[in-house]
Design a protein around this motif. Structure first.
Motif, mmCIF file in Angstrom:
data_model
loop_
_atom_site.group_PDB
_atom_site.id
_atom_site.type_symbol
_atom_site.label_atom_id
_atom_site.label_comp_id
_atom_site.label_asym_id
_atom_site.label_seq_id
_atom_site.Cartn_x
_atom_site.Cartn_y
_atom_site.Cartn_z
ATOM 1 N N ASP A 155 0.896 -1.220 0.083
ATOM 2 C CA ASP A 155 0.150 0.183 -0.004
ATOM 3 C C ASP A 155 0.817 1.296 -0.114
ATOM 4 O O ASP A 155 0.424 2.297 -0.374
ATOM 5 C CB ASP A 155 -0.946 -0.073 1.165
ATOM 6 C CG ASP A 155 -2.135 -0.944 1.006
ATOM 7 O OD1 ASP A 155 -2.164 -1.404 -0.065
ATOM 8 O OD2 ASP A 155 -2.961 -1.155 2.014
ATOM 9 N N VAL A 156 2.138 1.139 0.776
ATOM 10 C CA VAL A 156 2.840 2.582 0.645
ATOM 11 C C VAL A 156 3.742 2.676 -0.682
ATOM 12 O O VAL A 156 3.791 3.446 -1.331
ATOM 13 C CB VAL A 156 3.721 2.532 1.989
ATOM 14 C CG1 VAL A 156 4.522 3.580 1.956
ATOM 15 C CG2 VAL A 156 3.109 2.425 3.296
ATOM 16 N N GLU A 157 4.384 1.289 -0.735
ATOM 17 C CA GLU A 157 5.491 1.496 -2.087
ATOM 18 C C GLU A 157 4.825 1.016 -3.349
ATOM 19 O O GLU A 157 5.646 1.196 -4.243
ATOM 20 C CB GLU A 157 6.755 0.584 -1.613
ATOM 21 C CG GLU A 157 7.452 0.889 -0.346
ATOM 22 C CD GLU A 157 8.016 2.267 -0.496
ATOM 23 O OE1 GLU A 157 8.335 2.611 -1.661
ATOM 24 O OE2 GLU A 157 8.167 3.123 0.640
ATOM 25 N N GLY A 158 3.680 0.487 -3.329
ATOM 26 C CA GLY A 158 3.048 0.093 -4.585
ATOM 27 C C GLY A 158 3.460 -1.338 -5.125
ATOM 28 O O GLY A 158 3.315 -1.205 -6.242
ATOM 29 N N TYR A 159 4.165 -2.285 -4.588
ATOM 30 C CA TYR A 159 4.290 -3.566 -5.018
ATOM 31 C C TYR A 159 3.231 -4.221 -5.267
ATOM 32 O O TYR A 159 2.214 -4.170 -4.470
ATOM 33 C CB TYR A 159 5.488 -4.101 -4.270
ATOM 34 C CG TYR A 159 6.740 -3.623 -4.517
ATOM 35 C CD1 TYR A 159 7.830 -3.909 -5.194
ATOM 36 C CD2 TYR A 159 7.353 -2.835 -3.206
ATOM 37 C CE1 TYR A 159 8.846 -3.340 -5.345
ATOM 38 C CE2 TYR A 159 8.643 -2.195 -3.606
ATOM 39 C CZ TYR A 159 9.366 -2.535 -4.350
ATOM 40 O OH TYR A 159 10.666 -2.038 -4.734
ATOM 41 N N GLU A 160 3.121 -5.090 -6.421
ATOM 42 C CA GLU A 160 1.927 -5.967 -6.560
ATOM 43 C C GLU A 160 2.425 -7.160 -5.544
ATOM 44 O O GLU A 160 3.533 -7.577 -5.460
ATOM 45 C CB GLU A 160 2.010 -6.307 -8.103
ATOM 46 C CG GLU A 160 1.511 -5.226 -9.003
ATOM 47 C CD GLU A 160 0.290 -4.687 -8.908
ATOM 48 O OE1 GLU A 160 -0.612 -5.625 -8.484
ATOM 49 O OE2 GLU A 160 0.241 -3.455 -9.163
ATOM 50 N N HIS A 161 1.156 -8.050 -5.591
ATOM 51 C CA HIS A 161 1.307 -9.166 -4.511
ATOM 52 C C HIS A 161 2.369 -10.434 -5.150
ATOM 53 O O HIS A 161 3.183 -10.697 -4.492
ATOM 54 C CB HIS A 161 0.066 -10.011 -4.591
ATOM 55 C CG HIS A 161 -0.817 -9.140 -3.269
ATOM 56 N ND1 HIS A 161 -0.369 -9.018 -2.197
ATOM 57 C CD2 HIS A 161 -1.885 -8.518 -3.823
ATOM 58 C CE1 HIS A 161 -1.353 -8.512 -1.539
ATOM 59 N NE2 HIS A 161 -2.189 -7.944 -2.451
ATOM 60 N N ASN A 162 2.477 -10.343 -6.676
ATOM 61 C CA ASN A 162 3.323 -11.284 -7.106
ATOM 62 C C ASN A 162 4.738 -10.881 -6.715
ATOM 63 O O ASN A 162 5.667 -11.499 -6.623
ATOM 64 C CB ASN A 162 2.989 -11.379 -8.488
ATOM 65 C CG ASN A 162 3.559 -10.400 -9.595
ATOM 66 O OD1 ASN A 162 2.970 -9.185 -9.008
ATOM 67 N ND2 ASN A 162 3.730 -10.590 -10.651
ATOM 68 N N GLU A 163 5.111 -9.521 -6.980
ATOM 69 C CA GLU A 163 6.488 -8.856 -6.429
ATOM 70 C C GLU A 163 6.601 -9.145 -5.236
ATOM 71 O O GLU A 163 7.912 -9.411 -4.739
ATOM 72 C CB GLU A 163 6.600 -7.299 -6.898
ATOM 73 C CG GLU A 163 6.485 -7.320 -8.400
ATOM 74 C CD GLU A 163 6.225 -5.494 -8.538
ATOM 75 O OE1 GLU A 163 7.017 -5.204 -9.358
ATOM 76 O OE2 GLU A 163 5.257 -4.936 -8.163
ATOM 77 N N ILE A 164 5.894 -8.713 -4.347
ATOM 78 C CA ILE A 164 6.243 -9.132 -2.918
ATOM 79 C C ILE A 164 6.542 -10.412 -2.490
ATOM 80 O O ILE A 164 7.437 -10.775 -1.732
ATOM 81 C CB ILE A 164 4.654 -8.595 -2.037
ATOM 82 C CG1 ILE A 164 4.627 -6.995 -2.352
ATOM 83 C CG2 ILE A 164 4.877 -8.975 -0.661
ATOM 84 C CD1 ILE A 164 3.317 -6.807 -1.656
ATOM 85 N N ALA A 165 5.768 -11.557 -3.069
ATOM 86 C CA ALA A 165 5.978 -12.827 -2.882
ATOM 87 C C ALA A 165 7.328 -13.292 -3.215
ATOM 88 O O ALA A 165 7.968 -13.935 -2.454
ATOM 89 C CB ALA A 165 5.188 -13.575 -3.872
ATOM 90 N N LYS A 166 7.743 -12.664 -4.085
ATOM 91 C CA LYS A 166 9.388 -12.670 -4.528
ATOM 92 C C LYS A 166 10.353 -12.032 -3.709
ATOM 93 O O LYS A 166 11.278 -12.497 -3.082
ATOM 94 C CB LYS A 166 9.573 -12.317 -6.040
ATOM 95 C CG LYS A 166 9.112 -13.148 -7.102
ATOM 96 C CD LYS A 166 9.567 -12.512 -8.538
ATOM 97 C CE LYS A 166 8.519 -13.281 -9.666
ATOM 98 N NZ LYS A 166 8.557 -12.513 -10.967
ATOM 99 N N ILE A 167 10.080 -10.774 -3.439
ATOM 100 C CA ILE A 167 10.815 -10.028 -2.425
ATOM 101 C C ILE A 167 10.934 -10.778 -0.997
ATOM 102 O O ILE A 167 11.923 -10.817 -0.420
ATOM 103 C CB ILE A 167 10.335 -8.529 -2.351
ATOM 104 C CG1 ILE A 167 10.570 -8.072 -3.634
ATOM 105 C CG2 ILE A 167 10.814 -8.084 -1.063
ATOM 106 C CD1 ILE A 167 9.840 -6.480 -3.629
#
Lengths: 204, 206
Positions: A155-167
């Motif tokens: 919500d703050v940095e604007g990553y998508e869930h698929n990106e967050i999953a990788k990160i």
């Protein structure tokens, strides 16, 4: 560095800068830093709520990145790699500080306390209108780190869930679940904050 | 779908856009308020992104550490751009030609200054090595000042840059003696200096 910073961030594209950095080019290191510093710093700052700590963590994240840059083969996006490193640095720091870091698994297990509340229709304080930035920041700061990380990334940095999953190294479903719980928790915190404020103004 | 199911479903479909979710929200003001509030939180969160950047000390520390650890290497300095423009696409011929011309130039120079030794000496052969960097810059600058004063400033600047390049790359070779790229850069720097001397002598010899 004796040259002006503008010159150092000259027109490298990222792939070129990475290749040059692998060969020890100081300008390339700085170009990569200039491109990504805000996002890394922002993540560190939101997670720690302390500028000095955030700067130390951003520094550590970039140093780890540069030490390993020769091994970067481009299988994943460079920014994903960098942010995964940053997340690890932040979480490691929080563990060292002995804060109650909630693991991803723990945070996705339902507890009675976290089950959907059936009384949310009761006459409680509504979050009408806008949310004050300061109050929201305070509420985010008080989130458990597991929730906070996902909330900040999405919500703050604007990553998508698929990106967050990788990160972060979790499943997409896990990321979605934690985000929802983080927002619900924030809603409770903000409502409690408003209720206290309303009580004060009535008393006054 | 009841209220509990709706709350669970919001984890998967956060904007409550499925038909089931929408149907429930139409009949349940409490859940509608919940969805509205969660959306409000999500949209307000963007304001928390920090506009500030880390202070310069962060990069300074990073750079100092990278240098200490040898991850940043001194970049070989490039020959002044006017050289590149001058030699164009035949740049690869420059070092070889420069060495030949320099050898010939030194030979002629010795002939003109020491005529009595001509027979006894053979023309020196030149190969770029560390000694090249030790050629007497001051004497050559003086010759240029005497014979082509207009060139002196430019030549002085070019010489300074080439010497700096040699020093940098010598340091690089000392740090990484097995680095082929470092040794190659050092040879390049020496060749650039030999070319500079050749050009200078070309202008200063009678």
């Amino acid at each position: 560095m004796t040259e002006p910073r503008q010159q150092s961030a000259k027109e490298f594209n990222e792939a070129e800068a990475i290749e040059r950095a692998k060969h020890g080019d100081a300008h390339a290191f700085q170009a990569l830093y200039d491109k990504h510093k805000r996002r890394v710093y922002s993540l560190c700052l939101r997670m720690t709520a302390n500028t000095a700590e955030a700067e130390d963590l951003a520094q550590e994240a970039f140093l780890q990145l540069y030490r390993k840059i020769a091994t970067f083969r481009g299988e994943s996006a460079f920014s994903t790699w960098l942010h995964r490193l940053s997340v690890n640095v932040v979480l490691m720091h929080l563990r060292k500080k002995s804060l109650p870091v909630v693991s991803l698994e723990e945070t996705t297990q339902s507890t009675e306390d976290e089950s959907p509340k059936k009384d949310f229709g009761a006459k409680d304080v509504m979050l009408a209108g806008s949310i004050d930035r300061m109050h929201l920041r305070r509420a985010v700061d008080s989130l458990p780190p597991g929730y906070k990380m996902i909330f900040v990334l999405h919500d703050v940095e604007g990553y998508e869930h698929n990106e967050i999953a990788k990160i972060v190294g979790c499943s997409i479903g896990n990321s979605k679940s934690q985000l929802h719980k983080a927002r619900m928790k924030l809603r409770d915190l903000l409502k409690a904050d408003r209720a206290v404020k309303a009580g004060r103004s009535k008393a006054g | 779908m009841n209220c509990v199911e709706l709350q669970h479903s919001l984890a998967e479909v956060e904007d409550a856009s499925t038909a089931e979710q929408r149907a429930h929200l139409r009949t349940c003001p409490s859940c509608a308020a919940l969805v509205k509030e969660l959306n409000l939180i999500a949209s307000a969160a963007g304001d928390l992104r920090e506009a500030d950047e880390p202070s310069p000390r962060v990069w300074n520390n990073i750079e100092a550490t990278l240098r200490e650890e040898g991850l940043i290497r001194p970049a070989p300095r490039h020959i002044p751009s006017s050289f590149g423009a001058r030699w164009g696409t035949f740049g690869w011929l420059v070092p070889a030609a420069a060495m030949l011309l320099l050898s010939f130039g030194i030979y002629l120079h010795q002939q003109s200054t020491k005529p009595t030794n001509i027979i006894a000496r053979q023309a020196p052969t030149y190969a770029p090595n560390v000694a090249t960097a030790d050629l007497n810059d001051e004497e050559l600058l003086q010759e240029i000042a005497d014979n082509s004063p207009a060139m002196k400033t430019q030549f002085e600047e070019n010489l300074r840059q080439v010497n700096e390049s040699i020093r940098d790359t010598q340091g690089w070779v000392r740090e990484s003696p097995n680095d082929a790229e470092a040794r190659h850069s050092l040879m390049d720097a020496y060749q650039q200096k030999s070319m500079l001397f050749e050009m200078a002598m070309d202008h200063t010899l009678p």
